[in-house]
Design an enzyme around this catalytic site. Structure first.
Site, PDB file in Angstrom:
ATOM      1  N   VAL A   1      -9.365   5.636   4.050  1.00 57.09           N
ATOM      2  CA  VAL A   1      -8.547   5.924   5.005  1.00 57.09           C
ATOM      3  C   VAL A   1      -8.911   5.720   6.423  1.00 57.09           C
ATOM      4  O   VAL A   1      -8.754   4.887   7.111  1.00 57.09           O
ATOM      5  CB  VAL A   1      -7.797   7.314   4.881  1.00 57.09           C
ATOM      6  CG1 VAL A   1      -7.117   7.582   6.114  1.00 57.09           C
ATOM      7  CG2 VAL A   1      -7.113   7.594   3.704  1.00 57.09           C
TER       8      VAL A   1
ATOM      9  N   GLU B   1      -1.257   9.194   6.435  1.00 53.03           N
ATOM     10  CA  GLU B   1      -1.151   7.807   5.712  1.00 53.03           C
ATOM     11  C   GLU B   1      -0.463   7.529   4.585  1.00 53.03           C
ATOM     12  O   GLU B   1      -0.382   8.613   3.691  1.00 53.03           O
ATOM     13  CB  GLU B   1      -2.608   7.484   5.734  1.00 53.03           C
ATOM     14  CG  GLU B   1      -3.512   8.002   4.799  1.00 53.03           C
ATOM     15  CD  GLU B   1      -3.353   7.628   3.460  1.00 53.03           C
ATOM     16  OE1 GLU B   1      -2.948   6.565   3.024  1.00 53.03           O
ATOM     17  OE2 GLU B   1      -3.751   8.341   2.420  1.00 53.03           O
TER      18      GLU B   1
ATOM     19  N   ARG C   1      -1.110   2.132   0.094  1.00 51.25           N
ATOM     20  CA  ARG C   1      -1.440   1.886  -1.331  1.00 51.25           C
ATOM     21  C   ARG C   1      -2.868   1.149  -1.605  1.00 51.25           C
ATOM     22  O   ARG C   1      -2.961   0.110  -0.870  1.00 51.25           O
ATOM     23  CB  ARG C   1      -0.474   1.098  -1.955  1.00 51.25           C
ATOM     24  CG  ARG C   1       0.826   1.791  -1.878  1.00 51.25           C
ATOM     25  CD  ARG C   1       2.167   0.859  -2.374  1.00 51.25           C
ATOM     26  NE  ARG C   1       2.197  -0.280  -1.507  1.00 51.25           N
ATOM     27  CZ  ARG C   1       2.967  -1.166  -1.601  1.00 51.25           C
ATOM     28  NH1 ARG C   1       3.436  -1.604  -2.778  1.00 51.25           N
ATOM     29  NH2 ARG C   1       3.059  -2.369  -0.603  1.00 51.25           N
TER      30      ARG C   1
ATOM     31  N   PHE D   1       8.735   2.550  -8.950  1.00 47.27           N
ATOM     32  CA  PHE D   1       8.210   3.554  -9.741  1.00 47.27           C
ATOM     33  C   PHE D   1       8.952   4.026 -10.975  1.00 47.27           C
ATOM     34  O   PHE D   1       8.757   5.076 -11.303  1.00 47.27           O
ATOM     35  CB  PHE D   1       7.962   4.838  -8.713  1.00 47.27           C
ATOM     36  CG  PHE D   1       6.913   4.558  -7.548  1.00 47.27           C
ATOM     37  CD1 PHE D   1       5.662   4.784  -7.821  1.00 47.27           C
ATOM     38  CD2 PHE D   1       7.302   3.794  -6.468  1.00 47.27           C
ATOM     39  CE1 PHE D   1       4.551   4.788  -6.905  1.00 47.27           C
ATOM     40  CE2 PHE D   1       6.164   3.562  -5.277  1.00 47.27           C
ATOM     41  CZ  PHE D   1       4.919   3.893  -5.969  1.00 47.27           C
TER      42      PHE D   1
ATOM     43  N   ALA E   1       7.537   2.221 -16.788  1.00 53.13           N
ATOM     44  CA  ALA E   1       6.766   3.016 -17.762  1.00 53.13           C
ATOM     45  C   ALA E   1       5.322   2.544 -18.070  1.00 53.13           C
ATOM     46  O   ALA E   1       5.044   1.349 -17.871  1.00 53.13           O
ATOM     47  CB  ALA E   1       7.544   2.937 -19.089  1.00 53.13           C
TER      48      ALA E   1
ATOM     49  N   GLY F   1      -2.773   7.549 -11.546  1.00 52.76           N
ATOM     50  CA  GLY F   1      -4.057   8.055 -11.105  1.00 52.76           C
ATOM     51  C   GLY F   1      -4.665   7.678  -9.726  1.00 52.76           C
ATOM     52  O   GLY F   1      -3.457   7.720  -8.836  1.00 52.76           O
TER      53      GLY F   1
ATOM     54  N   CYS G   1      -4.923   9.868  -4.752  1.00 48.13           N
ATOM     55  CA  CYS G   1      -3.812  10.581  -4.080  1.00 48.13           C
ATOM     56  C   CYS G   1      -2.659  11.414  -5.107  1.00 48.13           C
ATOM     57  O   CYS G   1      -2.827  12.492  -4.668  1.00 48.13           O
ATOM     58  CB  CYS G   1      -2.868   9.552  -3.070  1.00 48.13           C
ATOM     59  SG  CYS G   1      -3.651   8.940  -1.800  1.00 48.13           S
TER      60      CYS G   1
ATOM     61  N   ARG H   1     -11.126   6.974  -9.809  1.00 47.83           N
ATOM     62  CA  ARG H   1     -10.748   8.396  -9.754  1.00 47.83           C
ATOM     63  C   ARG H   1      -9.503   8.502 -10.370  1.00 47.83           C
ATOM     64  O   ARG H   1      -8.465   7.898  -9.990  1.00 47.83           O
ATOM     65  CB  ARG H   1     -10.691   8.679  -8.328  1.00 47.83           C
ATOM     66  CG  ARG H   1     -11.823   8.932  -7.274  1.00 47.83           C
ATOM     67  CD  ARG H   1     -11.752   9.315  -6.050  1.00 47.83           C
ATOM     68  NE  ARG H   1     -11.255   8.268  -5.127  1.00 47.83           N
ATOM     69  CZ  ARG H   1     -11.100   7.947  -3.761  1.00 47.83           C
ATOM     70  NH1 ARG H   1     -11.183   9.099  -3.228  1.00 47.83           N
ATOM     71  NH2 ARG H   1     -10.665   6.842  -3.229  1.00 47.83           N
TER      72      ARG H   1
END
Length: 443
Positions: free
Chosen positions: A11, A149, A152, A247, A250, A255, A258, A325
């Protein structure tokens, strides 16, 4: 305007680079000397397409610099951005140690009245806490702003200049005017509200998107059980403008840095005020279950995995980033290794991060061809472009058994059928489903 940015993680660095790109003079402060030296040479510590070009242009123009010294960062600063990490603790709360440290150091080195902007994702009420810390140390006047923020990973620079909105939570009109002036060159819609509402918007937005993902993944499971095709279901749903198509893809869950952290934090925030956010708890449970789906499919299809070569294509949590992450590849590979499989994994970018997070037994290889050669099944985890371009017709020649378990629904059923590949995707019919005799031959 003269701006200081504290923190040069994802960020902070993107914030500093983009603010300098629109003409501000920006000094970014980070305590890592090696990292600061690299950034002053226009070498990015994060993988983000295009960021080194922006770094080089603005460092050479003298609008962007990096330092380890708070005094240098605040020498001319009229506005200071706090953009340090707020990692998740084991209990689901946000770890605010870095926020506290920056607030204390900022207060010690402030040289004038100023505007302090919190860019980090923080629980509701954190800006009030930051104010109390600074007030206990400094006598300068300042105003707090919450500026969450919505970037993406992999598309952060695009989002900075082409996003949906910029949100400010302010204490007074003057702070609002300052933020409008700073951000006017982005030419994006600006939404101004109170500080606590701005803090909440970030969590609420990410939790809603996570809910859409978990919802369509549960629909996908139902489609598999009923013989429907989730791609067609999502397309039909998405034509309703109240729902929208985004979104509703499928897959094997969300992950990254965020969604997992922010959904857990919002559940914890609700618990702290006595509210049982049961809907969001189930969103998290669904996602946890979804992340194990490819391992479950592999075991169901192949039976014992002991000694069998399984290819894993993609390790990062999404394409165009090296971020591991909460990546779906981690529980998948852990499950495959535990079952005795010989795992050969490949990712175009994330190998270095993967070595720190994956079991030592994993074979990290240098190409998709090396991963696929002689494999008894392949799991597609991250939809990198080079995986989308795989010619499925070549898999029967490369693999021991051309069984593809696609966790991102990259390929069409028709393409898999024409290639003669046994294709298992999410929420869609199996292509070339094996007979009982064929299934036994791979067990």
């Amino acid at each position: 305007m003269n701006i200081a940015v504290f923190g040069t993680g994802y960020v902070g660095l993107v914030t500093g680079v983009t603010l300098s790109e629109i003409g501000h003079n920006v000094v970014c402060v980070d305590l890592d000397e090696e990292k600061v030296d690299a950034m002053n040479k226009a070498q990015s510590p994060i993988y983000e397409p295009g960021i080194e070009e922006y770094l080089k242009r603005n460092v050479e123009a003298g609008r962007l610099s990096f330092t380890t010294e708070y005094s240098e960062g605040l020498e001319e600063a009229e506005v200071a951005y706090i953009a340090v990490g707020t990692p998740e603790r084991e209990d689901g709360t946000a770890d605010l140690r870095f926020i506290e440290s920056v607030a204390e150091d900022l207060a010690m080195w402030m040289k004038r009245d100023m505007t302090i902007v919190t860019k980090s994702t923080v629980p509701v009420g954190t800006n009030d806490w930051i104010r109390s810390i600074i007030n206990s140390i400094s006598s300068y006047e300042f105003t707090m702003v919450s500026n969450p923020e919505f970037l993406r990973e992999g598309q952060a620079l695009h989002d900075a200049f082409h996003g949906d909105r910029i949100v400010f939570g302010v204490e007074d009109e003057q702070a609002g005017e300052t933020m409008r002036a700073i951000n006017a060159p982005f030419e994006l819609p600006m939404y101004v509200t109170d500080i606590r509402s701005a803090e909440m918007i970030k969590y609420a937005a990410n939790a809603f998107l996570a809910t859409k993902i978990s919802y369509i993944n549960d629909i996908a499971l139902l489609c598999e059980n009923l013989g429907a095709n989730v791609h067609d279901v999502a397309a039909g749903m998405g034509m309703d403008e109240r729902i929208g198509r985004s979104f509703l893809n499928a897959g094997i869950g969300y992950g990254g840095s965020c969604f997992p952290k922010d959904t857990s934090a919002l559940v914890t925030i609700a618990d702290q005020v006595g509210q049982d956010f049961s809907l969001l708890k189930e969103v998290i449970n669904t996602n946890d279950r979804q992340r194990n789906l490819l391992a479950d499919k592999a075991k169901e299809r192949l039976g014992s995995l002991r000694g069998k070569k399984i290819a894993v294509l993609g390790l990062a949590f999404k394409p165009e980033t090296d971020d591991m992450r909460e990546a779906a590849s981690i529980p998948l590979i852990e499950s495959l290794v535990l079952a005795g499989a010989d795992v050969y994994a490949y990712d175009p970018i994330a190998e270095e991060n993967a070595r720190r997070l994956l079991p030592e037994a994993v074979n990290l290889v240098e190409s998709k061809e090396e991963a696929l050669a002689g494999a008894e099944a392949a799991c597609l985890v991250t939809e990198w472009q080079e995986f989308k371009e795989i010619d499925l017709r070549e898999l029967p020649e490369i693999m021991e058994h051309p069984i593809l378990l696609d966790g991102r629904n990259v390929f069409s059923l028709e393409a898999a059928d024409e290639a003669g590949v046994e294709y298992h995707s999410i929420g869609r019919p199996v292509v070339h489903a094996p007979s009982e005799e064929e299934a036994q031959s791979t067990v």
